[in-house]
Design an enzyme around this catalytic site. Structure first.
Site, PDB file in Angstrom:
ATOM      1  N   CYS A 217       0.869  -1.180   0.000  1.00  0.00           N
ATOM      2  CA  CYS A 217       0.000   0.000   0.000  1.00  0.00           C
ATOM      3  C   CYS A 217       0.902   1.225   0.000  1.00  0.00           C
ATOM      4  O   CYS A 217       1.954   1.221  -0.623  1.00  0.00           O
ATOM      5  CB  CYS A 217      -0.976  -0.019   1.172  1.00  0.00           C
ATOM      6  SG  CYS A 217      -0.204  -0.211   2.794  1.00  0.00           S
TER       7      CYS A 217
ATOM      8  N   ARG B 269      -2.063  -1.267   5.491  1.00  0.00           N
ATOM      9  CA  ARG B 269      -3.277  -1.697   4.790  1.00  0.00           C
ATOM     10  C   ARG B 269      -3.063  -3.019   4.071  1.00  0.00           C
ATOM     11  O   ARG B 269      -3.964  -3.870   4.003  1.00  0.00           O
ATOM     12  CB  ARG B 269      -3.739  -0.628   3.799  1.00  0.00           C
ATOM     13  CG  ARG B 269      -4.412   0.562   4.427  1.00  0.00           C
ATOM     14  CD  ARG B 269      -4.881   1.577   3.396  1.00  0.00           C
ATOM     15  NE  ARG B 269      -3.789   2.343   2.829  1.00  0.00           N
ATOM     16  CZ  ARG B 269      -3.937   3.242   1.854  1.00  0.00           C
ATOM     17  NH1 ARG B 269      -5.139   3.462   1.318  1.00  0.00           N
ATOM     18  NH2 ARG B 269      -2.900   3.918   1.402  1.00  0.00           N
TER      19      ARG B 269
END
Length: 204
Positions: free
Chosen positions: A140, A145
């Protein structure tokens, strides 16, 4: 923790929000961990699983030479297409050339806060002509994430998947690395080098 070598890792699915929603008992008392002491031995040489993490050099090599490799972006659509950087401290927009979109991390979480099934991961990958049979590396902007689909795949016994630590943040620091602006799947894409990108990208 898995990378370091801790063998028994659990995530409380749904977190505190679901715990409260189910009206389970709460406490305001602080529980402190107990130190292992000076003689404590972690038990393995850290990291015990270096294979879980992919370096920027390995990512570049696989993008160039491994047709079964997929670098899967776990970012918002506007980040993936280069409209925004997503971060106040990241001045450039875009993605590594060859990356595919794997949706943002919220696509992997149900309304009650629990994570989705592996079938949802499969369906998201299929959108970019990818699957669990590919050698996957999730990334990410900075790393956290990408851990969400990585851990879902891990708990379902998926092999050949890694986390590209550093993500777009580290990629956009190297002037000579190739970048895509847009989505190669739609044909609306432009390729540049990092050094050719402007330094005033909107964060959001």
């Amino acid at each position: 923790c898995l990378y370091a070598g801790v063998e028994n890792i659990k995530i409380m699915d749904g977190g505190l929000a679901l715990w409260k929603a189910k009206e389970l008992p709460l406490t305001t008392e602080e529980t402190l961990p107990v130190p292992g002491g000076e003689s404590y031995d972690f038990g393995v040489e850290i990291p015990a699983h270096p294979e879980y993490i992919m370096s920027i050099e390995d990512v570049k090599d696989n993008l160039d030479n491994n047709p079964n490799f997929r670098l899967v972006s776990i970012r918002r659509r506007e980040e993936f297409t280069g409209e925004i950087s997503g971060y106040r401290y990241i001045p450039k927009t875009g993605e590594p050339k060859g990356a595919v979109w794997g949706h943002n991390s919220d696509a992997y979480v149900e309304e009650d806060g629990t994570v989705v099934s592996i079938d949802v991961v499969k369906s998201i990958l299929a959108e970019s002509n990818s699957s669990l049979d590919n050698e996957l590396s999730f990334y990410c902007g900075t790393g956290w994430r990408a851990c969400v689909p990585w851990f879902i795949a891990y708990e379902n016994g998926v092999d050949d998947m890694k986390l590209y630590d550093g993500g777009w943040f580290v990629w956009q620091k190297n002037d000579e690395l190739p970048v895509q602006i847009g989505d190669p799947l739609t044909g609306d894409v432009e390729y540049k080098l990092v050094k050719d990108l402007p330094d005033d990208a909107p964060a959001k």
